[in-house]
Scaffold this motif. Structure first.
Motif, short mmCIF file in Angstrom:
data_model
loop_
_atom_site.label_atom_id
_atom_site.label_comp_id
_atom_site.label_asym_id
_atom_site.label_seq_id
_atom_site.Cartn_x
_atom_site.Cartn_y
_atom_site.Cartn_z
N ASP A 86 0.81 -1.21 0.00
CA ASP A 86 0.00 0.00 0.00
C ASP A 86 0.85 1.27 0.00
O ASP A 86 0.34 2.36 0.25
CB ASP A 86 -0.97 0.02 1.18
CG ASP A 86 -0.30 -0.16 2.53
OD1 ASP A 86 0.94 0.04 2.61
OD2 ASP A 86 -0.99 -0.48 3.51
N GLU A 87 2.14 1.12 -0.29
CA GLU A 87 3.03 2.27 -0.38
C GLU A 87 3.47 2.48 -1.82
O GLU A 87 3.53 1.53 -2.61
CB GLU A 87 4.25 2.07 0.53
CG GLU A 87 3.89 2.00 2.00
CD GLU A 87 5.04 1.60 2.90
OE1 GLU A 87 4.90 1.74 4.13
OE2 GLU A 87 6.07 1.11 2.38
N ARG A 88 3.77 3.72 -2.16
CA ARG A 88 4.18 4.06 -3.53
C ARG A 88 5.35 5.03 -3.48
O ARG A 88 5.42 5.91 -2.63
CB ARG A 88 3.06 4.80 -4.28
CG ARG A 88 1.68 4.20 -4.16
CD ARG A 88 1.46 3.13 -5.20
NE ARG A 88 0.07 2.71 -5.13
CZ ARG A 88 -0.38 1.80 -4.28
NH1 ARG A 88 0.45 1.23 -3.43
NH2 ARG A 88 -1.66 1.45 -4.28
N LEU A 89 6.24 4.90 -4.45
CA LEU A 89 7.18 5.97 -4.72
C LEU A 89 6.56 6.86 -5.80
O LEU A 89 5.90 6.38 -6.71
CB LEU A 89 8.51 5.42 -5.23
CG LEU A 89 9.31 4.50 -4.30
CD1 LEU A 89 10.67 4.21 -4.91
CD2 LEU A 89 9.46 5.10 -2.92
N THR A 90 6.75 8.16 -5.67
CA THR A 90 6.35 9.08 -6.73
C THR A 90 7.50 9.18 -7.71
O THR A 90 8.62 8.73 -7.42
CB THR A 90 6.05 10.46 -6.15
OG1 THR A 90 7.27 11.01 -5.63
CG2 THR A 90 5.00 10.38 -5.04
N PRO A 91 7.30 9.75 -8.89
CA PRO A 91 8.43 9.93 -9.82
C PRO A 91 9.60 10.68 -9.17
O PRO A 91 10.76 10.31 -9.38
CB PRO A 91 7.81 10.72 -10.98
CG PRO A 91 6.38 10.27 -10.99
CD PRO A 91 6.01 10.11 -9.54
N ASP A 92 9.28 11.71 -8.37
CA ASP A 92 10.34 12.48 -7.72
C ASP A 92 11.07 11.67 -6.65
O ASP A 92 12.30 11.69 -6.57
CB ASP A 92 9.76 13.75 -7.09
CG ASP A 92 9.42 14.81 -8.13
OD1 ASP A 92 9.98 14.76 -9.24
OD2 ASP A 92 8.59 15.69 -7.81
N LEU A 170 4.13 7.87 -0.88
CA LEU A 170 2.70 7.85 -0.57
C LEU A 170 2.32 6.57 0.18
O LEU A 170 2.87 5.50 -0.09
CB LEU A 170 1.88 7.95 -1.85
CG LEU A 170 2.21 9.14 -2.77
CD1 LEU A 170 1.38 9.07 -4.05
CD2 LEU A 170 2.00 10.47 -2.06
N HIS A 171 1.37 6.72 1.11
CA HIS A 171 0.91 5.59 1.90
C HIS A 171 -0.61 5.53 1.85
O HIS A 171 -1.28 6.45 2.31
CB HIS A 171 1.38 5.75 3.36
CG HIS A 171 1.18 4.54 4.19
ND1 HIS A 171 0.92 4.59 5.54
CD2 HIS A 171 1.19 3.22 3.88
CE1 HIS A 171 0.79 3.36 6.02
NE2 HIS A 171 0.94 2.52 5.03
N PHE A 172 -1.14 4.44 1.29
CA PHE A 172 -2.58 4.28 1.12
C PHE A 172 -3.08 3.07 1.91
O PHE A 172 -3.66 2.14 1.34
CB PHE A 172 -2.94 4.11 -0.36
CG PHE A 172 -2.68 5.33 -1.19
CD1 PHE A 172 -3.57 6.39 -1.20
CD2 PHE A 172 -1.54 5.43 -1.97
CE1 PHE A 172 -3.34 7.52 -1.99
CE2 PHE A 172 -1.29 6.54 -2.75
CZ PHE A 172 -2.19 7.60 -2.75
#
Length: 284
Positions: A86-92, A170-172
């Protein structure tokens, strides 16, 4: 060119998350390993479609599942990235992590602290002590290991220093309130186990990290109802949780009067009834 990173993802019924998680890291890592605790949805199928190696293993607790993942992976890369579905890296943040790993291959930097922005009830939370939520999720493989504990486990370094990223990830983790309540009920049993384990460590004069030492010597010394109330006041007023609107109030209330008080109630139950929670097994 990808950095010399192996990513480890632990899953159970994460078909709504796993594809986006893998896509957010796949351009900067050399290898993605998924250890699944026998999902009944399409998690395994989707992970394989995204190019991940997938293993399955029965879940006892997060620390032991992660230890199994490290063992089965036989990691050869310089860096390891621990990331949840449920975690993501953004492009940055992906670009920054890649640069930090490549730039510190031969320095004394052995850990990289990732910053996360938490989303609750569809709203990003910036107050209440939850932003930025920091975890040292990326570390040099030979110098990092996860703590063997029931709850609140962290990666610890045997040597070297850690640096912090500047860009947010990001954490969803929020699906709905029913899931949120069930998950924190599950967490509370593990926290109860951790409490009694730390109590024994303190009696044996074992060294505790500062956060655990503070909880055992100050927080848990307060009356049961009072400490949950103080926790709420701290989150909502002192840490400005009220600035996140209704979502901030609900989050602070449930964290204090649901989760923290439930932990206290289970500790009280264990002492009064002479029973102990096991804190093992997966979230149902």
């Amino acid at each position: 060119m990808a950095a010399d990173i192996t990513a480890i993802i632990l899953t159970k019924n994460e078909e709504v998350n796993i594809t986006d998680c893998i896509k957010s890291i796949m351009t900067i890592v050399k290898r993605i390993v998924v250890v699944d605790s026998y999902s009944t949805d399409k998690t395994v199928e989707l992970a394989k479609e995204c190019g991940a190696e997938v293993y399955q293993h029965a879940f006892e607790n997060y620390a032991k599942q992660y230890m199994f993942a490290v063992q089965i992976s036989q990691i050869k890369t310089v860096w390891t990235l621990r990331i949840d579905a449920d975690e993501r890296l953004t492009p940055d943040s992906a670009n920054e992590l890649e640069q930090l790993c490549n730039g510190n291959m031969n320095t004394d930097v052995a850990g990289i602290v990732l910053r996360f922005k938490k989303n609750f009830l569809g709203k990003d939370l910036y107050h209440g002590g939850v932003y930025p939520w920091k975890k040292m999720n990326c570390y040099k493989t030979n110098y990092g290991a996860i703590e063997d504990r029931s709850m609140d486990e962290h990666i610890v370094l045997s040597q070297g220093r850690a640096i912090e990223m500047k860009h947010d990830c990001l954490h969803f983790d929020f699906k709905n309130l029913e899931f949120f309540v069930n998950k924190h009920n599950w967490y509370s049993s593990r926290e109860t186990v951790d409490y009694f384990q730390n109590l024994e460590k303190a009696k044996g004069k074992d060294e505790l990290d500062f956060k655990t030492w503070f909880k055992m010597n100050f927080y848990y010394k307060l009356p049961m109802g009072l400490r949950a109330h103080i926790y709420y006041l701290y989150r909502y007023y002192i840490k400005l949780g009220f600035l996140d609107g209704k979502e901030g109030k609900i989050y602070a209330f449930l964290q204090a009067y649901w989760y923290r008080y439930l932990v206290d109630a289970k500790i009280y139950e264990s002492k009064k009834m002479g029973t102990r929670y096991k804190g093992i097994g997966e979230l149902k």
